[in-house]
Design a protein around this motif. Structure first.
Motif, PDB file in Angstrom:
ATOM      1  N   ASP A  93       0.831  -1.200   0.000  1.00 31.11           N
ATOM      2  CA  ASP A  93       0.000   0.000   0.000  1.00 31.11           C
ATOM      3  C   ASP A  93       0.869   1.254   0.000  1.00 31.11           C
ATOM      4  O   ASP A  93       2.102   1.196   0.049  1.00 31.11           O
ATOM      5  CB  ASP A  93      -0.967  -0.022   1.190  1.00 31.11           C
ATOM      6  N   VAL A  94       0.209   2.400  -0.031  1.00 28.67           N
ATOM      7  CA  VAL A  94       0.932   3.667  -0.124  1.00 28.67           C
ATOM      8  C   VAL A  94       1.729   3.935   1.146  1.00 28.67           C
ATOM      9  O   VAL A  94       2.802   4.547   1.100  1.00 28.67           O
ATOM     10  CB  VAL A  94      -0.055   4.820  -0.427  1.00 28.67           C
ATOM     11  N   ARG A  95       1.258   3.454   2.291  1.00 33.99           N
ATOM     12  CA  ARG A  95       1.994   3.631   3.543  1.00 33.99           C
ATOM     13  C   ARG A  95       3.353   2.924   3.463  1.00 33.99           C
ATOM     14  O   ARG A  95       4.379   3.472   3.882  1.00 33.99           O
ATOM     15  CB  ARG A  95       1.174   3.068   4.713  1.00 33.99           C
ATOM     16  N   PHE A  96       3.342   1.717   2.923  1.00 31.62           N
ATOM     17  CA  PHE A  96       4.582   0.958   2.777  1.00 31.62           C
ATOM     18  C   PHE A  96       5.538   1.679   1.829  1.00 31.62           C
ATOM     19  O   PHE A  96       6.743   1.766   2.075  1.00 31.62           O
ATOM     20  CB  PHE A  96       4.258  -0.446   2.269  1.00 31.62           C
ATOM     21  N   LEU A  97       4.998   2.221   0.750  1.00 30.00           N
ATOM     22  CA  LEU A  97       5.819   2.976  -0.197  1.00 30.00           C
ATOM     23  C   LEU A  97       6.449   4.189   0.477  1.00 30.00           C
ATOM     24  O   LEU A  97       7.640   4.474   0.294  1.00 30.00           O
ATOM     25  CB  LEU A  97       4.968   3.418  -1.386  1.00 30.00           C
ATOM     26  N   PHE A  98       5.661   4.900   1.277  1.00 33.24           N
ATOM     27  CA  PHE A  98       6.184   6.076   1.973  1.00 33.24           C
ATOM     28  C   PHE A  98       7.292   5.688   2.952  1.00 33.24           C
ATOM     29  O   PHE A  98       8.302   6.390   3.069  1.00 33.24           O
ATOM     30  CB  PHE A  98       5.060   6.792   2.731  1.00 33.24           C
ATOM     31  N   LEU A  99       7.105   4.580   3.675  1.00 32.83           N
ATOM     32  CA  LEU A  99       8.116   4.176   4.651  1.00 32.83           C
ATOM     33  C   LEU A  99       9.414   3.775   3.957  1.00 32.83           C
ATOM     34  O   LEU A  99      10.504   4.201   4.373  1.00 32.83           O
ATOM     35  CB  LEU A  99       7.609   3.018   5.514  1.00 32.83           C
TER      36      LEU A  99
END
Length: 254
Positions: free
Chosen positions: A78-84
């Protein structure tokens, strides 16, 4: 309340978080007791050493590569994983660029400390990424903190870079002399670069919202708080004109 802001942790996840927090707290307490990680002004020339630029490059490079590799190892998410993944990679890439082009080194770094810090950064980064991978498919925390986390992360790395830049301007090329830092938040605290580094790690934990990421940010804050305390004590011992109103880490407070 905790489960409103973090993904439900597994038993192993919780154990790793507690171990990380305790380990970093111990490192901080050792600093206050005079047992320092051997870099910067606390390097010990009687031990096995490497040039400071080499040592600092080595401690950041594996963590940067871990962040970079995560895009290949975990291409979906998800986008959260991409941001991290992006935040971890950017953080350590910035540090490598600073080592190569900003910092002015004059001394050495203990090989033992180089290995300890290298292993710590690599392990923390890798586990943060893997812990995030394990959250894929789980229900999101009811309080979404990833966008405030991005803002805080950007403030952290920007402020950290700015104060590293100010430090680099204190020393002429080839000089080994320390000076009292001036400019920016150096007028209020002796380690504003640590303060912004703490904010950067806190930003990562808000992006991630895993128990492990919060343990990393809290553990980093504990260690850097102790390191800032002994740094201020060092400046007080070396400079008679050190301004007593300048605190260690938090303006007007500590």
């Amino acid at each position: 309340m905790l489960l409103q802001i973090v993904f439900p942790p597994t038993l192993l996840h919780t154990a790793a978080s507690v171990f990380t927090l305790i380990s970093m707290a111990i490192l901080g307490l050792l600093e206050t007791g005079g047992i320092h990680l051997q870099y910067s002004k606390f390097s010990n020339t009687t031990r096995i050493n490497v040039p400071s630029r080499v040592g600092m490059f080595l401690i950041y490079a594996p963590a940067f590569l871990a962040g970079l590799a995560s895009f290949w190892l975990f291409p979906h998410g998800d986008v959260r994983f991409l941001f991290l993944k992006s935040a971890i990679t950017i953080h350590f890439f910035k540090r490598i660029l600073e080592v190569l082009f900003v910092h002015k080194f004059s001394g050495v770094m203990g090989l033992e400390s180089t290995i300890v810090i290298l292993g710590t950064y690599f392990t923390l980064s890798s586990i943060m990424i893997y812990a995030q991978q394990l959250t894929q498919g789980l229900p999101e925390p009811s309080i979404d903190l990833k966008y405030p986390g991005i803002v805080l992360f950007l403030i952290g790395i920007s402020g950290n870079f700015y104060h590293h830049y100010l430090l680099s301007k204190l020393r002429a090329k080839g000089s080994k002399d320390y000076k009292i830092p001036r400019g920016g938040l150096f007028e209020l605290v002796i380690c504003p670069h640590y303060l912004f580094e703490i904010l950067g790690f806190l930003g990562m934990s808000l992006i991630s919202q895993t128990l492990y990421s919060f343990s990393v940010s809290l553990g980093s804050a504990m260690y850097l708080t102790c390191r800032s305390y002994v740094s201020r004590r060092w400046y007080l011992s070396k400079f008679e004109d050190f301004p007593k109103q300048v605190k260690a880490l938090i303006p007007y407070v500590f």
